[in-house]
Structures are given as C-alpha cells and as structure tokens.
Design a protein around this motif. Structure first.
Motif, PDB file in Angstrom:
ATOM      1  N   THR A   1       2.529   8.726  -4.919  1.00  0.00           N
ATOM      2  CA  THR A   1       1.251   8.515  -5.600  1.00  0.00           C
ATOM      3  C   THR A   1       0.719   7.106  -5.426  1.00  0.00           C
ATOM      4  O   THR A   1      -0.278   6.745  -6.042  1.00  0.00           O
ATOM      5  CB  THR A   1       1.415   8.804  -7.099  1.00  0.00           C
ATOM      6  N   THR A   2       1.343   6.297  -4.597  1.00  0.00           N
ATOM      7  CA  THR A   2       0.868   4.935  -4.395  1.00  0.00           C
ATOM      8  C   THR A   2       0.099   4.834  -3.091  1.00  0.00           C
ATOM      9  O   THR A   2       0.375   5.544  -2.139  1.00  0.00           O
ATOM     10  CB  THR A   2       2.034   3.940  -4.366  1.00  0.00           C
ATOM     11  N   THR A   3      -0.868   3.927  -3.045  1.00  0.00           N
ATOM     12  CA  THR A   3      -1.673   3.761  -1.841  1.00  0.00           C
ATOM     13  C   THR A   3      -1.424   2.433  -1.148  1.00  0.00           C
ATOM     14  O   THR A   3      -1.994   2.166  -0.103  1.00  0.00           O
ATOM     15  CB  THR A   3      -3.173   3.841  -2.205  1.00  0.00           C
ATOM     16  N   ASP A   4      -0.562   1.577  -1.744  1.00  0.00           N
ATOM     17  CA  ASP A   4      -0.334   0.276  -1.136  1.00  0.00           C
ATOM     18  C   ASP A   4       0.816   0.280  -0.133  1.00  0.00           C
ATOM     19  O   ASP A   4       1.127  -0.743   0.466  1.00  0.00           O
ATOM     20  CB  ASP A   4      -0.069  -0.779  -2.218  1.00  0.00           C
ATOM     21  N   ALA A   5       1.466   1.433   0.048  1.00  0.00           N
ATOM     22  CA  ALA A   5       2.529   1.521   1.042  1.00  0.00           C
ATOM     23  C   ALA A   5       1.918   1.461   2.433  1.00  0.00           C
ATOM     24  O   ALA A   5       0.804   1.945   2.661  1.00  0.00           O
ATOM     25  CB  ALA A   5       3.299   2.825   0.870  1.00  0.00           C
ATOM     26  N   PRO A   6       2.619   0.843   3.398  1.00  0.00           N
ATOM     27  CA  PRO A   6       2.072   0.772   4.749  1.00  0.00           C
ATOM     28  C   PRO A   6       1.921   2.159   5.349  1.00  0.00           C
ATOM     29  O   PRO A   6       2.697   3.061   5.051  1.00  0.00           O
ATOM     30  CB  PRO A   6       3.118  -0.061   5.507  1.00  0.00           C
ATOM     31  N   GLU A   7       0.905   2.317   6.180  1.00  0.00           N
ATOM     32  CA  GLU A   7       0.669   3.614   6.808  1.00  0.00           C
ATOM     33  C   GLU A   7       1.789   3.930   7.783  1.00  0.00           C
ATOM     34  O   GLU A   7       2.234   3.088   8.556  1.00  0.00           O
ATOM     35  CB  GLU A   7      -0.681   3.601   7.532  1.00  0.00           C
ATOM     36  N   PHE A   8       2.279   5.160   7.729  1.00  0.00           N
ATOM     37  CA  PHE A   8       3.373   5.585   8.585  1.00  0.00           C
ATOM     38  C   PHE A   8       2.826   6.018   9.945  1.00  0.00           C
ATOM     39  O   PHE A   8       1.832   6.732  10.026  1.00  0.00           O
ATOM     40  CB  PHE A   8       4.133   6.743   7.947  1.00  0.00           C
ATOM     41  N   VAL A   9       3.485   5.591  11.025  1.00  0.00           N
ATOM     42  CA  VAL A   9       3.104   5.974  12.381  1.00  0.00           C
ATOM     43  C   VAL A   9       4.185   6.880  12.942  1.00  0.00           C
ATOM     44  O   VAL A   9       5.356   6.481  13.048  1.00  0.00           O
ATOM     45  CB  VAL A   9       2.912   4.741  13.287  1.00  0.00           C
ATOM     46  N   ASP A  10       3.811   8.102  13.270  1.00  0.00           N
ATOM     47  CA  ASP A  10       4.754   9.107  13.759  1.00  0.00           C
ATOM     48  C   ASP A  10       4.853   9.008  15.282  1.00  0.00           C
ATOM     49  O   ASP A  10       4.022   9.554  16.010  1.00  0.00           O
ATOM     50  CB  ASP A  10       4.263  10.502  13.334  1.00  0.00           C
ATOM     51  N   VAL A  11       5.855   8.289  15.793  1.00  0.00           N
ATOM     52  CA  VAL A  11       6.026   8.098  17.233  1.00  0.00           C
ATOM     53  C   VAL A  11       7.432   8.505  17.641  1.00  0.00           C
ATOM     54  O   VAL A  11       8.370   8.433  16.846  1.00  0.00           O
ATOM     55  CB  VAL A  11       5.756   6.639  17.649  1.00  0.00           C
ATOM     56  N   ALA A  12       7.578   8.921  18.900  1.00  0.00           N
ATOM     57  CA  ALA A  12       8.844   9.466  19.383  1.00  0.00           C
ATOM     58  C   ALA A  12       9.876   8.403  19.719  1.00  0.00           C
ATOM     59  O   ALA A  12      11.052   8.721  19.901  1.00  0.00           O
ATOM     60  CB  ALA A  12       8.586  10.337  20.618  1.00  0.00           C
ATOM     61  N   THR A  13       9.461   7.151  19.800  1.00  0.00           N
ATOM     62  CA  THR A  13      10.354   6.109  20.298  1.00  0.00           C
ATOM     63  C   THR A  13      11.138   5.392  19.201  1.00  0.00           C
ATOM     64  O   THR A  13      11.897   4.472  19.496  1.00  0.00           O
ATOM     65  CB  THR A  13       9.548   5.064  21.095  1.00  0.00           C
ATOM     66  N   ARG A  14      10.960   5.799  17.943  1.00  0.00           N
ATOM     67  CA  ARG A  14      11.745   5.186  16.880  1.00  0.00           C
ATOM     68  C   ARG A  14      12.055   6.223  15.800  1.00  0.00           C
ATOM     69  O   ARG A  14      11.323   7.216  15.655  1.00  0.00           O
ATOM     70  CB  ARG A  14      11.015   3.993  16.280  1.00  0.00           C
ATOM     71  N   PRO A  15      13.140   6.016  15.073  1.00  0.00           N
ATOM     72  CA  PRO A  15      13.529   6.986  14.049  1.00  0.00           C
ATOM     73  C   PRO A  15      12.425   7.210  13.016  1.00  0.00           C
ATOM     74  O   PRO A  15      11.710   6.278  12.651  1.00  0.00           O
ATOM     75  CB  PRO A  15      14.761   6.341  13.406  1.00  0.00           C
ATOM     76  N   GLU A  16      12.314   8.441  12.571  1.00  0.00           N
ATOM     77  CA  GLU A  16      11.308   8.777  11.566  1.00  0.00           C
ATOM     78  C   GLU A  16      11.864   8.490  10.178  1.00  0.00           C
ATOM     79  O   GLU A  16      12.844   9.110   9.748  1.00  0.00           O
ATOM     80  CB  GLU A  16      10.919  10.255  11.664  1.00  0.00           C
ATOM     81  N   THR A  17      11.245   7.579   9.485  1.00  0.00           N
ATOM     82  CA  THR A  17      11.707   7.205   8.154  1.00  0.00           C
ATOM     83  C   THR A  17      11.066   8.048   7.057  1.00  0.00           C
ATOM     84  O   THR A  17      11.523   8.038   5.922  1.00  0.00           O
ATOM     85  CB  THR A  17      11.418   5.718   7.875  1.00  0.00           C
ATOM     86  N   ARG A  18      10.007   8.771   7.392  1.00  0.00           N
ATOM     87  CA  ARG A  18       9.354   9.599   6.377  1.00  0.00           C
ATOM     88  C   ARG A  18      10.270  10.762   5.993  1.00  0.00           C
ATOM     89  O   ARG A  18      10.897  11.394   6.836  1.00  0.00           O
ATOM     90  CB  ARG A  18       8.033  10.157   6.900  1.00  0.00           C
TER      91      ARG A  18
END
Length: 507
Positions: free
Chosen positions: A25-42
C-alpha cells in the motif's frame, strides 16, 4: 466502496501480517524492473500499472515448454496398459486435455489483481482459511510435482551415465537429481523475466528433439494394434474414466497460472489469456501423450516392466540418446523452474517469514528430498499414475472453486484489498474463514474420493459401480455448486462486487 461485504468482525483490527515481504500500500518504494539478467526480488506485492508489460501470446511458450515432457510418453503408454484400443486411447487423450480451458480461465485473475494466485484465493477461503488451503494446494502438491518431474530426469540421466560406467542404482540418480534441482532453483530465483525470455527458444528446441524421437518411435508402432483382451461394458468405461482422471490431473494442478500472467497490463483481453494458456499447455500434451500411446503398442511386456523411460532409449541410435536425455532435463528444469517460482510465492502467502528468493530455495530443497526418497522406493510409471490420480481429490475442487469465484465476481479483484490481512478487512469474513469456500473444498474433496479408483484404493461408490472413476466431474460439480450456493446464501456472503480500477497501490 459499493461491494457487498461479509459482516464486519467484532474483533479489533490489527496491523498487516509482518510476513508480507513488502507493504503493497505504499507508493514511495522504488519501481521494480522485471529483467531477465538479475534475480527477481518481487514476491506477492502488487504489480503497479507502470510495471506491467508483455502480451497474452507470450504465455503460449511459457506453458508449452513445460509440457513438451517425457511424462507425456509415460502417461500415453498408461492408456494402452489400461486395456484401451489405440483409437480409444487417443480419444481419451483429447478429451482429457479439455480441463486446460479451466487453467486458462484462472490465469485471467493475475492481471486483474496484479498479484499471485495464492493471494487472489483469499477471496475464496478468507485470510486464515487461505493459509491452510495454499499450504496444501500451492505448496505441498507443488513439491510432489517437483519430485515427479525430477524423478523422470533422474532415471533417464542414470541410464545415460550407465553407459559411461556409472552404474550405482541409487547414488547416480540422486546425484543427477541434486544437479538438476540446483539449476531449477536458479531459474526460479531469476524468475518471471527469465522465464518469459528463454521459454520460447526452449519450446522450439524441445519440440524439435521430441519430434525426432517420435520419428524413431514410428517404425516400431503396431498400427494394427488390438488389445489382448478387448474391454466392453463397465470394464471399458472404467478404463476410460481412470485414463481421463490421470490426464485431467495435470491441467487441474496448474492453479498457479495467474502467477505467470500477473505482469500483463490490465487491459489485456481475457479471451487472449485463456487461449494462450490453454493452447500452450494442451497442444504439446495431446501430441506427445498420443505418441506415448503409439509407442506402447510397439514395446514388449519386458520393456514395459523395465519402465518406458528405459524402453524408449533402446529405440534410439546411440548418438541421439544423450540429446534426448539432455532435452528431458531441460524440460524438467523448465517445468520445475516455473513450479518452484510460483511455490515460493505460495510460501509467502501462507505467512512464512521469507522473501521470495529464500522461499524458492526452501521449496527446492523439500522437492529434492522427496525425489531422492522416490528414486530409492518406486518406479516412474507407478509413481506418476498413483500420485496424479490421488491428487485430483484436492485439485479438482480447488480449481472449480477458483473458476466459480471468477465468474461470480466477473473477474473483479483488487490486489491491494487482497493483501489487506487486518481483522475486519474485506476478506476477513468470519474469523478469517470463508465458510463457503472451505465447505466447498472439503465436501467436494470427500465426494471426489468416493468416486476415485486407483490400484491402491477405490472409493466405495466407484467400487459399487464397477470401478468407474468419476472423481474429477463429481469433485468439480459438487465444489462449484456448493460454493455458488453458499456464497449467495445468508450463511456467508463474500464480496462479489469488488471494484477493480487500474491504479497503483494507494498511499
């Protein structure tokens, strides 16, 4: 909000469950970038509109790669072992693939809610009830399917290494399992973007190899095959229904399909999602399960007793054997990588205090341990058939409830509200339990078990009917009917009109 909600709880509201990996519910978190070259933290956090991407047709390869599988050959051979004629086996294979439509329907809830299907199902079972259901359907059963697929690659990998002098019947399959599972967990760690980018190429490569394998099988097919003792009457219908149950178990088990679709823009047409998901899973399944049935007509009894995974290797030229085994391992990594990925979010949704990547590792370790146990105690054919049949008692009602809920809500889900675990929240229901969903799941499972037929056990009604296996249709109809009826009654009235504006997490 104009939703019709269950009566508010008299218990005081508390803070959200601290096991949630991030506050959705927070909006100040950095935007997540879904890319294949690094582990997905979402993990199970809501995917914001600005983070949505992809097209529905991308899902075709996501589901095709895992289903170009050696297990299809095994299941197809089972249709012949049940005593069916070749044409009957092929007809059952086609009909048994129809439940892929349900997998596709469930997938549309992913973009609607922007979160994992293991969170969306809170709408069906309540915040507390969902933890129990997902602990079984979204995690424990996933570990079983991990083991089944790793088991296949373990046996075939051991066959290949035996040619190099490594013949230990236990140690070699165990080592293969450990290596393959490690690679699988790595795929799950990198997650959605890696799967989306690599699975199209994986699908093409696997189809080429499996079609080549089919070409080597065809000279051995007995096109005039006749069952040694043709079945008639109740015996025939028993074989047909048992075969259908085994086949239907695979698509019914994919209640995790929303997880792979949740990054799609909300504007993506649901019909396109259904088509891409269902066809991606069904087409390779029908083709290569049919090939397995053809293959079984040309293998003698000794080869079938030794295991179809061993018998098929003897039909290949020596140069093709390692290619095929590698393809089987790649398929196993593709299927189990996706299963481990979605299971990691299931662990989060039931309240395990882990981020997604450590959760994926935990799932991998549990699946590996179960595989090692199966390697030492069973055959591939026996394990696949028994587990697939028994699992429908759980997964058929769960799938029916999910599809029914989507229909009742017209696929309107709000990810932020689904992640609200406070007492008295929109999906708290009564003490955290949705009576309609839990009752439908339990009663549907019990009804299904009464109509189940396996080598180890048969339900009393199935036995009385001559071992007809109606576990899937009974489980689906009973669970869906109960859920619909109870949801509309005064016993428990869920929020059926949750609005779903295309917005990011609220401040």
């Amino acid at each position: 909000m104009s939703a019709t909600l269950p009566p508010p709880s008299a218990e005081p509201r508390t803070t959200a469950d601290p096991t949630t990996t991030a506050d959705p519910t927070t909006t100040d978190a950095p935007e997540f970038v879904d890319v294949a070259t690094r582990p997905e933290t979402r993990g199970i956090e809501v995917v914001r509109p600005s983070e949505r991407h992809g097209r529905a047709r991308d899902l075709f390869a996501v589901w095709a790669a895992p289903n170009v599988s050696v297990l299809n050959f095994t299941i197809g051979a089972t249709m012949i072992l049940l005593g069916l004629e070749l044409w009957q086996a092929l007809a059952v294979i086609v009909v048994g693939s129809l439940p892929w439509i349900l997998t596709g329907i469930v997938a549309i809830s992913g973009p609607a809610a922007g979160t994992s299907g293991s969170v969306v199902s809170r709408a069906m079972y309540g915040i507390v009830g969902n933890k129990v259901v997902i602990a079984l359907t979204g995690w424990l059963l996933s570990a079983v399917f991990l083991a089944l697929n790793w088991l296949a690659s373990s046996f075939l990998g051991a066959e290949l290494l035996a040619g190099a002098g490594l013949t230990d019947p236990v140690l070699v399959p165990v080592l293969v399992t450990v290596v393959v599972s490690a690679i699988t967990v790595l795929v799950a760690v990198y997650g959605h973007a890696l799967i989306l980018r690599t699975y199209p190429a994986v699908t093409i490569a696997l189809v080429v190899v499996f079609l080549a394998a089919t070409a080597f099988f065809l000279p051995h097919v007995d096109w005039g095959y006749r069952a040694p003792a043709p079945l008639e009457g109740v015996a025939l219908w028993s074989a047909v229904t048992v075969g259908f149950t085994i086949l239907a178990a695979t698509p019914l088990s994919y209640i995790n399909s929303p997880d792979m679709a949740r990054y799609l823009p909300r504007s993506t047409k649901p019909s396109h999602i259904v088509a891409a998901t269902a066809l991606g899973g069904a087409l390779p399944s029908i083709l290569f399960t049919g090939v397995g049935a053809l293959l079984a007509t040309g293998l003698d009894a000794a080869a079938m007793d030794a295991g179809i995974e061993s018998g098929m290797l003897g039909l290949f030229p020596a140069w093709f054997v390692p290619i095929f085994v590698i393809a089987v391992i790649v398929n196993t990594v593709a299927l189990n990588g996706m299963t481990t990925y979605t299971s990691s979010m299931a662990l989060q949704s039931i309240g395990i205090p882990l981020k997604r990547i450590p959760a994926a590792i935990v799932v991998g370790v549990i699946g590996t341990a179960l595989t090692i146990y199966l390697v030492m105690s069973t055959s591939l054919l026996g394990a696949v058939n028994l587990m697939l049949q028994v699992l429908v008692v759980v997964i058929a009602p769960a799938m029916a409830i999910y599809v029914t809920d989507i229909a009742m809500r017209r696929n309107r889900y709000d990810g932020v509200e689904l992640l609200d675990q406070e007492r008295g929240g929109p999906f708290w229901y009564r003490g955290g339990w949705n009576v309609a969903g839990i009752t439908a799941a339990v009663v549907g499972g019990l009804a299904s078990s009464l109509f189940l037929t396996t080598d180890a056990w048969a339900g009393p009604i199935a036995e009385a009917m001559g071992y007809l296996d109606l576990s899937v249709p009974v489980g689906v109809v009973v669970a869906a009917g109960l859920y619909l009826g109870l949801s509309r009654s005064r016993v428990n009235r869920p929020a059926l009109d949750v609005p779903a504006p295309d917005r990011g997490p609220r401040a």
